[in-house]
Scaffold this active site. Sequence first.
Site, PDB file in Angstrom:
ATOM      1  N   LYS A 247     -43.020  15.561  30.545  1.00 56.83           N
ATOM      2  CA  LYS A 247     -42.767  14.760  31.754  1.00 56.83           C
ATOM      3  C   LYS A 247     -43.319  15.463  32.998  1.00 56.83           C
ATOM      4  CE  LYS A 247     -38.300  14.787  31.256  1.00 56.83           C
ATOM      5  NZ  LYS A 247     -38.064  15.611  30.037  1.00 56.83           N
TER       6      LYS A 247
ATOM      7  N   ARG B 108     -30.900  10.942  34.052  1.00 56.96           N
ATOM      8  CA  ARG B 108     -30.610  11.566  32.761  1.00 56.96           C
ATOM      9  C   ARG B 108     -29.284  11.082  32.186  1.00 56.96           C
ATOM     10  NH1 ARG B 108     -34.174  16.253  33.648  1.00 56.96           N
ATOM     11  NH2 ARG B 108     -34.321  17.497  31.760  1.00 56.96           N
TER      12      ARG B 108
ATOM     13  N   ARG C 241     -43.338  28.265  26.322  1.00 61.19           N
ATOM     14  CA  ARG C 241     -43.310  28.394  27.779  1.00 61.19           C
ATOM     15  C   ARG C 241     -42.386  29.545  28.183  1.00 61.19           C
ATOM     16  NH1 ARG C 241     -41.681  23.287  31.366  1.00 61.19           N
ATOM     17  NH2 ARG C 241     -39.657  23.632  30.402  1.00 61.19           N
TER      18      ARG C 241
ATOM     19  N   ARG D  56     -38.103  31.057  33.168  1.00 63.22           N
ATOM     20  CA  ARG D  56     -37.045  30.049  33.067  1.00 63.22           C
ATOM     21  C   ARG D  56     -36.017  30.458  32.020  1.00 63.22           C
ATOM     22  NH1 ARG D  56     -38.975  23.864  33.625  1.00 63.22           N
ATOM     23  NH2 ARG D  56     -36.985  23.655  32.544  1.00 63.22           N
TER      24      ARG D  56
ATOM     25  N   ARG E  81     -30.084  22.128  24.881  1.00 63.18           N
ATOM     26  CA  ARG E  81     -30.638  21.118  25.806  1.00 63.18           C
ATOM     27  C   ARG E  81     -30.999  19.848  25.045  1.00 63.18           C
ATOM     28  NH1 ARG E  81     -35.344  24.308  28.444  1.00 63.18           N
ATOM     29  NH2 ARG E  81     -35.859  22.337  29.431  1.00 63.18           N
TER      30      ARG E  81
HETATM   31  P1  B4P Z   1     -42.919  19.945  30.609  1.00 57.72           P
HETATM   32  O1  B4P Z   1     -43.890  18.925  31.065  1.00 57.72           O
HETATM   33  O2  B4P Z   1     -42.582  21.011  31.572  1.00 57.72           O
HETATM   34  O3  B4P Z   1     -41.575  19.345  30.107  1.00 57.72           O
HETATM   35  P2  B4P Z   1     -40.454  18.445  30.780  1.00 57.72           P
HETATM   36  O4  B4P Z   1     -40.390  17.256  29.880  1.00 57.72           O
HETATM   37  O5  B4P Z   1     -40.724  18.207  32.224  1.00 57.72           O
HETATM   38  O6  B4P Z   1     -39.194  19.377  30.627  1.00 57.72           O
HETATM   39  P3  B4P Z   1     -37.796  19.912  31.093  1.00 57.72           P
HETATM   40  O7  B4P Z   1     -36.737  19.040  30.526  1.00 57.72           O
HETATM   41  O8  B4P Z   1     -37.849  21.328  30.655  1.00 57.72           O
HETATM   42  O9  B4P Z   1     -37.603  19.997  32.609  1.00 57.72           O
HETATM   43  P4  B4P Z   1     -36.629  19.678  33.813  1.00 57.72           P
HETATM   44  O10 B4P Z   1     -37.140  20.554  34.872  1.00 57.72           O
HETATM   45  O11 B4P Z   1     -36.617  18.213  34.047  1.00 57.72           O
HETATM   46  O12 B4P Z   1     -43.527  20.570  29.292  1.00 57.72           O
HETATM   47  C1  B4P Z   1     -42.939  21.667  28.596  1.00 57.72           C
HETATM   48  C2  B4P Z   1     -44.016  22.573  27.988  1.00 57.72           C
HETATM   49  O13 B4P Z   1     -44.848  21.839  27.092  1.00 57.72           O
HETATM   50  C3  B4P Z   1     -44.948  23.170  29.033  1.00 57.72           C
HETATM   51  O14 B4P Z   1     -45.168  24.514  28.714  1.00 57.72           O
HETATM   52  C4  B4P Z   1     -46.252  22.366  28.880  1.00 57.72           C
HETATM   53  O15 B4P Z   1     -47.410  23.118  29.188  1.00 57.72           O
HETATM   54  C5  B4P Z   1     -46.234  21.991  27.409  1.00 57.72           C
HETATM   55  N1  B4P Z   1     -46.896  20.710  27.140  1.00 57.72           N
HETATM   56  C6  B4P Z   1     -46.790  19.575  27.884  1.00 57.72           C
HETATM   57  N2  B4P Z   1     -47.526  18.586  27.329  1.00 57.72           N
HETATM   58  C7  B4P Z   1     -48.106  19.108  26.190  1.00 57.72           C
HETATM   59  C8  B4P Z   1     -48.969  18.571  25.173  1.00 57.72           C
HETATM   60  N3  B4P Z   1     -49.421  17.302  25.194  1.00 57.72           N
HETATM   61  N4  B4P Z   1     -49.333  19.386  24.152  1.00 57.72           N
HETATM   62  C9  B4P Z   1     -48.909  20.675  24.106  1.00 57.72           C
HETATM   63  N5  B4P Z   1     -48.090  21.235  25.044  1.00 57.72           N
HETATM   64  C10 B4P Z   1     -47.690  20.476  26.072  1.00 57.72           C
HETATM   65  O16 B4P Z   1     -35.119  20.081  33.448  1.00 57.72           O
HETATM   66  C11 B4P Z   1     -34.570  21.390  33.446  1.00 57.72           C
HETATM   67  C12 B4P Z   1     -33.040  21.412  33.596  1.00 57.72           C
HETATM   68  O17 B4P Z   1     -32.674  20.934  34.943  1.00 57.72           O
HETATM   69  C13 B4P Z   1     -32.205  20.496  32.695  1.00 57.72           C
HETATM   70  O18 B4P Z   1     -31.938  21.088  31.439  1.00 57.72           O
HETATM   71  C14 B4P Z   1     -30.909  20.294  33.551  1.00 57.72           C
HETATM   72  O19 B4P Z   1     -30.056  21.399  33.452  1.00 57.72           O
HETATM   73  C15 B4P Z   1     -31.406  20.222  34.969  1.00 57.72           C
HETATM   74  N6  B4P Z   1     -31.646  18.836  35.422  1.00 57.72           N
HETATM   75  C16 B4P Z   1     -32.875  18.320  35.778  1.00 57.72           C
HETATM   76  N7  B4P Z   1     -32.747  17.025  36.146  1.00 57.72           N
HETATM   77  C17 B4P Z   1     -31.428  16.697  36.009  1.00 57.72           C
HETATM   78  C18 B4P Z   1     -30.684  15.496  36.208  1.00 57.72           C
HETATM   79  N8  B4P Z   1     -31.285  14.360  36.601  1.00 57.72           N
HETATM   80  N9  B4P Z   1     -29.356  15.503  35.964  1.00 57.72           N
HETATM   81  C19 B4P Z   1     -28.742  16.621  35.554  1.00 57.72           C
HETATM   82  N10 B4P Z   1     -29.390  17.803  35.332  1.00 57.72           N
HETATM   83  C20 B4P Z   1     -30.721  17.849  35.556  1.00 57.72           C
END
Ligand code: B4P
Length: 194
Positions: free
Chosen positions: A14, A91, A130, A136, A148
């Site tokens: 995402k 979420r 990552r 992180r 998670r």
């Molecule tokens: P990302 O792109 O970083 O993943 P994400 O889905 O955004 O993840 P995440 O859930 O960790 O983040 P958030 O900050 O929202 O990709 C992950 C990895 O994969 C990277 O290293 C990337 O390079 C790699 N990758 C991506 N695409 C790829 C592909 N096609 N092929 C290979 N590799 C690939 O959440 C973090 C925390 O914040 C949550 O756990 C929660 O505690 C809190 N939080 C955030 N929003 C919240 C909300 N609305 N309500 C409550 N808590 C919340």
Amino acid sequence: MMNIILFGPPGSGKGTQAQMLKDRFNLLHVSTGDIFRNEIANGTPLGMEAKTFMDRGHLVPDELTIRLLDGFVEANSTPATEGIIFDGFPRTVPQAIALDEFMEKRNSPVMVVLSLMVDEEEVVKRLISRGLTSNRIDDANEEIVRNRLKVYYTQTAPLAEFYRNQKKLISLNGKGTIEEVFEHLCVEIFKLSE
Ligand code: B4P
């Protein structure tokens, strides 16, 4: 206004895709995860409270998250913005209801929810990898990562049904290269303006 939600498990891409889409379509990028990490880095009371949940892989409470979203969108929207891309928000069902109310007030509803489908073993692999290079804490070990995912399947995945009922949910394959996934997302977004 092109208001889009990117949906999917942690590590589904995402954040990666939202960064690219915001530039391509001139959108305001709203990542609640990034906003929390920024608050933590600045040592604000809100950040300190959020940190206690995030470090364990739990969700931050809805009330805190919604308050933060309101403030961020109001402070960062400009007349040039052509829409909002929500990454990691909502979420929970209460967050989704609050978002609908918020967007209704702005007279600018969510148009589509693009769901990135990636299997559990692949996302665990991505997040652990990552964790090796980022500081992180929530990517630091497999136990927190699996926690998670458990939180995602119990609290967030049911939102797919919420948006399916609104006829806004589109599921896409989130595996493949970053560029391939980006192309699939762009195809769906272009359809919105047809
Ligand atoms: P990302 O792109 O970083 O993943 P994400 O889905 O955004 O993840 P995440 O859930 O960790 O983040 P958030 O900050 O929202 O990709 C992950 C990895 O994969 C990277 O290293 C990337 O390079 C790699 N990758 C991506 N695409 C790829 C592909 N096609 N092929 C290979 N590799 C690939 O959440 C973090 C925390 O914040 C949550 O756990 C929660 O505690 C809190 N939080 C955030 N929003 C919240 C909300 N609305 N309500 C409550 N808590 C919340």
